[in-house]
Design a protein around this motif. Structure first.
Motif: not given
Length: 555
Positions: A197, A199, A203, A303, A305, A310, A319-323, A328
């Motif tokens: 991931y 950043l 963000l 967001w 995470i 998600h 915000e779809k944070i694939e982590s 993150f």
């Protein structure tokens, strides 16, 4: 002398399970899956467990996977046996618990001709799995090469997605051909994908523009790293962190009793306490009130995470944070300068007021479900694996602190159906004490969770028995109908004494506060048998006690 199955597809399965480190197999008895049972039970390095009821077996496997944080294989015979896995499959799907479902089947041309124990098994879990595969019958051309590839792909999918994957296995007769020596299979070239991931700079910029940052943590396993990262964000009051009992994160500046604080929020409060940046971590959130609050608040930015899910729970996700959250926040903390915000102080004042009211109510309330959970929070030892069943149990648990314990609850689908089986499966692969706290309806619903010869003697079950689904007398709606007692609350007069004896548990009962405290003083100590404690609150209007609690918080 070893007796291995002569089925090449089964030999491949066992070989590849071992190659990928899958060592636990839950087997439900049957004839069509006999080649799997025979072969797996003779294979060194595979730990096999016999669980008769497939519905329970599915949850036992789920509990084992949660306990060891690695995939568990389950195998059953053909027909409705496979369908009985489905409740556990849905829970595993929404909780990201890796289960490898190995369903034996008749040959494919036997489907829909009224052959015994034959249904449409291929793709049966399609709506709630990360992969549905079907092996080729051994007699088909190139079956070994195809099956090697199929099994490898299925196992890697299960590991990468951390969820249920299904392999349907058509098996031709004869089923009981044996051999004493196994062939040598080719080495496995593993192709598991590693996730990284990075950043995005926007963000960090958005964080600095946000003066009201709210971090909400749902259901997740304990993480010391994440706990330390979030502690850095709250130490100088730069963010508010709301946690639930099954968030498994603890810090004096986190806010762990969400319903205690927001139960009586008005429309004005929704605006007053609304964040401008909402960050969510983990999965299902228990509190219905916090969902209502955040949907009303409609923060400008949300967001989420997570490596897998998600969901737009609050209808503002952007915000779809694939982590992994740890990855993150590790990067975020390098790119931001946390600054004190008045938003934290706003919540802190609310907390002080509500915590004081909570303590006052605890001093005045008498024996009840509420008082039981208060006493339990004081009496339970540290460092146990504490499982709560769904419905009332997890909601009462939200109101109290359970020290340094690891909290578990099947919140993927939030059903009561497999709480006992899950906890027993978890206990089977644990050295620490496992304690299940369950309501009476959930316990009696899943009695077969105790039909299990592998339950360790340090396992403990506490049933709070209020003679029905008492939660339906608390939530608005059911009490306005004529169907409440018989069809919704389902009033009963059962207790667990003879069930405990039948399944080899020691049994004790408490129906007043002094007896409960006396029993709990010794309940968690080592013993030769697992134990069941039944807390009888049938003489109490428990819903009235809980309603009075929340009314007291308002006043």
């Amino acid at each position: 002398m070893k007796q291995y199955s002569a089925k090449r597809s089964i030999q491949l399965l066992a070989y590849l399970l071992k190659e990928y480190g899958i060592s636990n197999v839950v087997i439900s008895p049957g004839s069509r899956n006999a080649p799997l049972a025979i072969h797996f039970s003779e294979t060194d390095g595979l730990n096999c467990y016999s669980i008769v009821d497939e519905r329970s077996a599915g949850f036992v496997g789920l509990g084992m996977a949660k306990s060891e944080k690695k995939p568990v294989a389950l195998t059953c015979t053909s027909g409705s046996a496979a369908a009985n896995y489905y409740p556990a499959v849905t829970e595993a799907f929404y909780s990201n618990i890796p289960l490898l479902l190995l369903t034996a089947d008749r040959p494919s041309d036997y489907v829909d001709i009224f052959d015994g124990q034959t249904i449409r098994q291929q793709g049966i879990f399609q709506q709630h799995s990360y992969g549905d595969f079907q092996l080729v019958e051994d007699s088909k051309t190139n079956a070994e090469e195809e099956n090697f590839s199929i099994i490898k792909k299925a196992i890697e999918r299960c590991i990468e997605k951390q969820g249920p994957v299904h392999i349907n296995i058509p098996l031709e007769e004869p089923l009981y051909e044996m051999m004493a020596e196994l062939p040598v299979f080719p080495p496995v070239e593993k192709t598991l994908q590693k996730k990284t991931y990075t950043l995005p700079p926007r963000l960090a910029a958005n964080w600095h523009l946000s003066k009201r940052v709210l971090i909400l943590v749902g259901t997740r396993d304990y993480s010391e790293e994440l706990q330390m990262q979030l502690a850095q964000l709250v130490k100088n009051h730069s963010a508010v962190v709301l946690t639930e009992v099954n968030s498994n994160l603890h810090h004096e500046k986190f806010f762990p009793y969400i319903d205690r604080y927001i139960f009586n929020f008005t429309e004005e409060d929704y605006r007053t306490y609304a964040p401008d940046l909402l960050i969510t971590i983990g999965q299902n959130v228990v509190s219905k009130k916090v969902k209502q609050f955040l949907r009303k608040a409609a923060p400008k930015n949300h967001w989420h995470i997570d490596e897998a899910w998600h969901p737009d729970t609050f209808f503002v996700l952007n915000e779809k944070i694939e982590s992994r959250p740890e990855a993150f926040f590790s990067q975020l903390l390098k790119h931001i300068t946390p600054e004190p915000q008045a938003y934290y102080n706003l919540w802190d004042v609310l907390r002080d007021k509500k915590d004081l009211k909570h303590q006052e109510y605890c001093l005045k309330t008498s024996f009840s479900d509420f008082k039981f959970f208060e006493i339990l929070s004081d009496k339970i030892p540290e460092n146990v694996q504490l499982h709560f069943s769904n419905s009332s149990a997890i909601r009462y648990a939200q109101l109290f602190e359970y020290k340094k314990n690891h909290i578990h609850c099947n919140r993927g689908t939030s059903g009561i159906d497999g709480s006992t089986s899950t906890a027993m499966g978890f206990a089977m692969r644990q050295q620490q004490q496992t304690v299940l706290v369950t309501g009476d309806v959930s316990f009696f619903y899943d009695i077969n969770g105790l039909w299990n010869p592998y339950i360790p003697p340090y396992t403990r079950i506490i049933i709070f028995n209020n003679a029905g689904g008492e939660i339906f007398k608390f939530i608005p709606g059911p009490d306005t109908t004529n169907a409440l007692e018989e069809f919704i609350l389902t009033r009963h007069h059962h207790n667990a004494e003879y069930l405990a004896k039948h399944f080899g548990f020691s049994y004790s009962k408490a129906d007043d506060e002094d007896t409960l405290i006396r029993i709990l003083d010794n309940f968690f100590k080592p013993d030769a048998k697992p134990k069941i404690l039944e807390v009888d609150t049938t003489a109490v209007e428990n819903a009235a006690v809980l309603k009075a609690y929340f009314q007291f918080l308002k006043d």
